[in-house]
Design an enzyme around this catalytic site. Sequence first.
Site, PDB file in Angstrom:
ATOM      1  N   ARG A  58       0.951  -1.389   0.364  1.00  0.00           N
ATOM      2  CA  ARG A  58       0.116  -0.005   0.365  1.00  0.00           C
ATOM      3  C   ARG A  58       0.622   1.111   0.523  1.00  0.00           C
ATOM      4  NH1 ARG A  58      -1.328   2.009   4.916  1.00  0.00           N
ATOM      5  NH2 ARG A  58      -2.002   0.461   5.387  1.00  0.00           N
ATOM      6  N   TYR A 110     -16.906  16.328 -15.209  1.00  0.00           N
ATOM      7  CA  TYR A 110     -17.140  14.817 -15.163  1.00  0.00           C
ATOM      8  C   TYR A 110     -17.795  14.534 -14.391  1.00  0.00           C
ATOM      9  CZ  TYR A 110     -16.431   9.615 -14.638  1.00  0.00           C
ATOM     10  OH  TYR A 110     -16.969   8.253 -15.271  1.00  0.00           O
ATOM     11  N   ASP A 182      -8.306  18.026 -14.517  1.00  0.00           N
ATOM     12  CA  ASP A 182      -8.384  16.473 -15.575  1.00  0.00           C
ATOM     13  C   ASP A 182      -7.786  16.804 -16.396  1.00  0.00           C
ATOM     14  OD1 ASP A 182     -10.093  14.547 -16.001  1.00  0.00           O
ATOM     15  OD2 ASP A 182     -11.606  14.007 -14.963  1.00  0.00           O
ATOM     16  N   LYS A 207      -9.412   5.301 -19.620  1.00  0.00           N
ATOM     17  CA  LYS A 207      -9.614   5.936 -20.843  1.00  0.00           C
ATOM     18  C   LYS A 207      -8.570   5.709 -22.625  1.00  0.00           C
ATOM     19  CE  LYS A 207     -13.622   6.345 -18.691  1.00  0.00           C
ATOM     20  NZ  LYS A 207     -13.636   7.464 -18.412  1.00  0.00           N
TER      21      LYS A 207
HETATM   22  C1  LIG Z   1     -14.010   8.112 -16.605  1.00  0.00           C
HETATM   23  C2  LIG Z   1     -13.603   9.816 -16.142  1.00  0.00           C
HETATM   24  C3  LIG Z   1     -13.361   9.416 -14.912  1.00  0.00           C
HETATM   25  C4  LIG Z   1     -13.665   8.646 -13.825  1.00  0.00           C
HETATM   26  O1  LIG Z   1     -13.096   8.252 -13.953  1.00  0.00           O
HETATM   27  P1  LIG Z   1     -12.975   6.151 -13.542  1.00  0.00           P
HETATM   28  O2  LIG Z   1     -11.223   5.681 -13.651  1.00  0.00           O
HETATM   29  O3  LIG Z   1     -13.712   6.189 -14.483  1.00  0.00           O
HETATM   30  O4  LIG Z   1     -12.845   6.383 -12.370  1.00  0.00           O
HETATM   31  C5  LIG Z   1     -13.169  11.562 -14.191  1.00  0.00           C
HETATM   32  N1  LIG Z   1     -13.352  11.949 -15.550  1.00  0.00           N
HETATM   33  C6  LIG Z   1     -13.081  11.964 -17.087  1.00  0.00           C
HETATM   34  C7  LIG Z   1     -12.940  12.940 -17.590  1.00  0.00           C
HETATM   35  C8  LIG Z   1     -13.403  10.499 -17.325  1.00  0.00           C
HETATM   36  O5  LIG Z   1     -13.553  11.184 -18.479  1.00  0.00           O
END
Ligand SMILES: *Cc1c(COP(=O)(O)O)cnc(C)c1O
Length: 390
Positions: A58, A110, A182, A207
């Site tokens: 961890r 998001y 983000d 993604k």
């Molecule tokens: C999918 C997504 C998230 C969240 O990510 P997870 O891996 O599903 O927890 C956050 N920000 C954006 C822009 C996303 O497309």
Amino acid sequence: MSNETNKKNFRDRRFATKLLHFGAEIDEQTGASSVPIFQASTFHHHDIFDPPQYDYSRSGNPTRQALEDYIALLEGGARGFAFASGMAAISTTFLLLSAGEHVIVTEDVYGGTYRLLTTILDRLGIESTFVDMTNFEEVKAALKPNTKAVFMETPSNPTLKITNIAETTSWAKEHGLLTLLDNTFMTPYHQRPIELGVDIVLHSATKFLGGHSDVLAGLAVTADEALGKRLKQLQNGMGTVLSAQESWLLMRGMKTLQMRMESSERSARRLAEWLSTHSEVTAVFYPGLSNHPGREIHEKQSLGYGAVVSFDVGSGERAKALLNKVQIPLVAVSLGAVESILSYPAMMSHAAMPKEIRLARGITDGLVRYSVGLEDIEDLIEDLDNALRP
Ligand SMILES: *Cc1c(COP(=O)(O)O)cnc(C)c1O
């Protein structure tokens, strides 16, 4: 050549080379051609007076560390951190704030981040104000005595609005605010926010970075060491870490990031142009289109337009008909994979948002989001053309 010189060299190389030669790609002990998966929860203390570098997974794991150094290198930051999901990265990072503090957030953030702020962090006394960040006056007007941070997402999801990153970070610095961004839609191949003054870059690595719809992961990169220390304490304290297996799988996917982004972006540009002339489509959102209001700012701060195109087919009924008729893309939540993914924000990613707020943010019932994969673009267009026929 000494190790020191080696280290210096790989930092100076170009992006495509860094993706493959990031410092840990050859195992030092065996010469193995990929980072070993250290499937261990704990580590033996050979000498109790001289504790090992890693003592418990961890707190630190060599496979995860390789990934964390890799993303820090790609984003040009001081320290990287890997989490169990994008939301684990985002929620852990938000805990840099304390009860009574306030954050300014882009309004079409998001859906999961919106839910985190409005149903979880608000209960803990962390306050947020959502503003239209395409209008800098709104950002400035949201400043309060207890404001501690600004959270950006550009291009935003799913309407691909553009925030001026450098303008926001220089204003935030004047007011002593932490800036978070983000960067999921762009990846460090297309946009490197730390170079524009951002303090912490966040990713849903689920993604484009992972890129194959087979791993759930989140990443964070801090611009400096001091913030890195604070985030490390939270990552270890919250235990929101990524496993060794998933860390390895993510690095496996990241090696082809540039090639995937280039190909998908080329197709996305063509798709956006084609959709713009289609009679069944009422609006197309893509920062590469000449009529996109944020295009000029986007071009100053990014190296590409990305692979996500949103478009409006006029009504919920038409959107649902389209989703049932398409044959090539995966109809699913998510984006950024080798295969194209068509999603329906109103019922998927933004279902948690109250309808009036959703509509006010331009996420209409007719809006669909197309994440362009690596298929032949002519097939994708033919398929969409068939599905769009009334
Ligand atoms: C999918 C997504 C998230 C969240 O990510 P997870 O891996 O599903 O927890 C956050 N920000 C954006 C822009 C996303 O497309």
